[in-house]
Design an enzyme around this catalytic site. Structure first.
Site, PDB file in Angstrom:
ATOM      1  N   ASP A   1      -0.125  -3.696   6.355  1.00 34.84           N
ATOM      2  CA  ASP A   1      -0.776  -3.138   7.547  1.00 34.84           C
ATOM      3  C   ASP A   1      -2.240  -3.560   7.654  1.00 34.84           C
ATOM      4  OD1 ASP A   1       1.598  -1.880   8.108  1.00 34.84           O
ATOM      5  OD2 ASP A   1       0.875   0.156   7.726  1.00 34.84           O
TER       6      ASP A   1
ATOM      7  N   HIS B   1       1.487   3.982   1.892  1.00 32.26           N
ATOM      8  CA  HIS B   1       2.030   4.794   2.986  1.00 32.26           C
ATOM      9  C   HIS B   1       3.558   4.894   2.909  1.00 32.26           C
ATOM     10  CE1 HIS B   1      -1.836   4.198   5.560  1.00 32.26           C
ATOM     11  NE2 HIS B   1      -1.922   5.220   4.732  1.00 32.26           N
TER      12      HIS B   1
ATOM     13  N   ASP C   1       5.961   4.835   5.024  1.00 33.61           N
ATOM     14  CA  ASP C   1       6.836   3.884   5.722  1.00 33.61           C
ATOM     15  C   ASP C   1       6.890   2.536   5.004  1.00 33.61           C
ATOM     16  OD1 ASP C   1       4.077   3.628   6.696  1.00 33.61           O
ATOM     17  OD2 ASP C   1       4.854   2.214   8.181  1.00 33.61           O
ATOM     18  N   HIS C   2       6.191   2.424   3.856  1.00 38.89           N
ATOM     19  CA  HIS C   2       6.221   1.197   3.051  1.00 38.89           C
ATOM     20  C   HIS C   2       6.823   1.422   1.670  1.00 38.89           C
ATOM     21  CE1 HIS C   2       3.569  -1.125   5.866  1.00 38.89           C
ATOM     22  NE2 HIS C   2       3.450   0.122   6.309  1.00 38.89           N
TER      23      HIS C   2
ATOM     24  N   HIS D   1       4.564  -4.427  10.967  1.00 31.93           N
ATOM     25  CA  HIS D   1       4.931  -3.700  12.194  1.00 31.93           C
ATOM     26  C   HIS D   1       5.002  -4.642  13.386  1.00 31.93           C
ATOM     27  CE1 HIS D   1       4.545   0.514  10.740  1.00 31.93           C
ATOM     28  NE2 HIS D   1       3.636  -0.012   9.928  1.00 31.93           N
TER      29      HIS D   1
ATOM     30  N   HIS E   1       0.844  -1.200   0.000  1.00 29.28           N
ATOM     31  CA  HIS E   1       0.000   0.000   0.000  1.00 29.28           C
ATOM     32  C   HIS E   1       0.877   1.248   0.000  1.00 29.28           C
ATOM     33  CE1 HIS E   1       0.774  -0.416   4.312  1.00 29.28           C
ATOM     34  NE2 HIS E   1       0.248   0.769   4.542  1.00 29.28           N
TER      35      HIS E   1
HETATM   36 ZN   LIG Z   1       2.928   0.858   8.151  1.00 32.31          ZN
HETATM   37 ZN   LIG Z   2      -0.019   1.826   6.426  1.00 37.35          ZN
END
Ligand SMILES: [Zn+2]
Ligand SMILES: [Zn+2]
Length: 259
Positions: free
Chosen positions: A131, A55, A57-58, A169, A53
């Site tokens: 996530d 975001h 942090d990905h 995570h 996805h």
């Molecule tokens: Zn994340």
């Molecule tokens: Zn996310």
């Protein structure tokens, strides 16, 4: 021999790396540096980057990794992504690391979130779920509805019990604290908490989990279990405890406030 390794990134992300003697594949590289370090120390080229996805942090490390390694990037069909990439949606398959992965649509955390499932990596199934599903919990509903998330979690819960679950995570202990408040007499949960606490004390990841464990301990996969539904109803008396998506919505709201 195909191996699986969680590379820690930021405060609590894991960038999952899969590799054999010839090459490596990474999932959701929010940061390029831990991946480049691992590739250097193992002397492996990067074949592919799988993204679940949009975001930061990905995807934050995708461009740097593509430029440094020439790896092919795969990602969701309908989300903003660092181009160029091969876009995928539910029902598609891809071949990387000599393995076949199928793509599952799992909207809820984001609107176009996908997951990657391999039915046989070294004799066991493997799920890379970003996530959407965490051990003991699920992602926040940033873009999707509770009904979508319930359907996505139903899809994942229906995978074989021995499926290794690679979440993005390390949220497990916090999730389990909430789960214990809901089901203080769930023996499987109490046992799993003990195991995860000892892993964290030893500085080990709690992941990958297994689908069979998650079915037994994760309240977000247990919205049809009476104890969980009644607890959700206790938090929000306006919901119908027989409606799994309404239970999920209440649990998600409660977890957001839970300390
Ligand atoms: Zn994340
Ligand atoms: Zn996310």
């Amino acid at each position: 021999m195909k191996n699986l390794l969680p590379l820690p990134a930021f405060a609590d992300n894991y960038i999952w790396m899969m590799y054999d003697a010839q090459r490596a594949v990474v999932v959701d590289p929010g940061d390029a540096e831990p991946v480049l370090q691992a590739l250097r120390s193992m002397g492996l080229p990067l074949e592919a980057i799988l993204v679940t996805h949009h975001h930061g942090d990905h995807v934050g490390g995708v461009n740097a990794l593509r430029e440094a390694t020439g790896a092919t990037v795969y990602g969701p069909a309908t989300e903003p992504m660092p181009e160029p990439l091969i876009r995928l949606s539910g029902g598609d398959t891809l071949q990387v690391l000599g393995l076949t992965f199928s793509v599952l649509d799992v909207p809820g955390h984001t609107a176009g979130h996908i997951a990657y499932y391999c039915a046989d990596m070294e004799g066991e199934p493997l799920l890379l779920c970003g996530d959407t599903l965490f051990s003991g919990g699920c992602g926040r509903l940033f873009e999707g509805t509770p009904t979508q998330m319930q359907a996505s979690l139903d899809t994942l819960a229906a995978l074989p019990g021995n499926t290794r679950v690679c979440c993005a995570h390390e949220y497990t202990l916090s999730n389990l604290k909430f789960a214990r408040a809901l089901e203080p007499h769930n023996a499987a949960l109490l046992q799993y908490i003990t195991e995860c606490e000892s892993r964290r004390r030893a500085d080990q990841p709690t992941l990958p989990s297994r689908i069979a464990i998650e079915r037994d301990i994760n309240p977000f996969l247990r919205t049809r279990v009476a104890t969980v539904a009644q607890a959700a109803h206790g938090f929000d008396a306006l919901i119908d405890p027989r409606e799994p998506a309404a239970v999920l919505a209440a649990l998600r709201q409660w977890k957001n406030e839970f300390r």
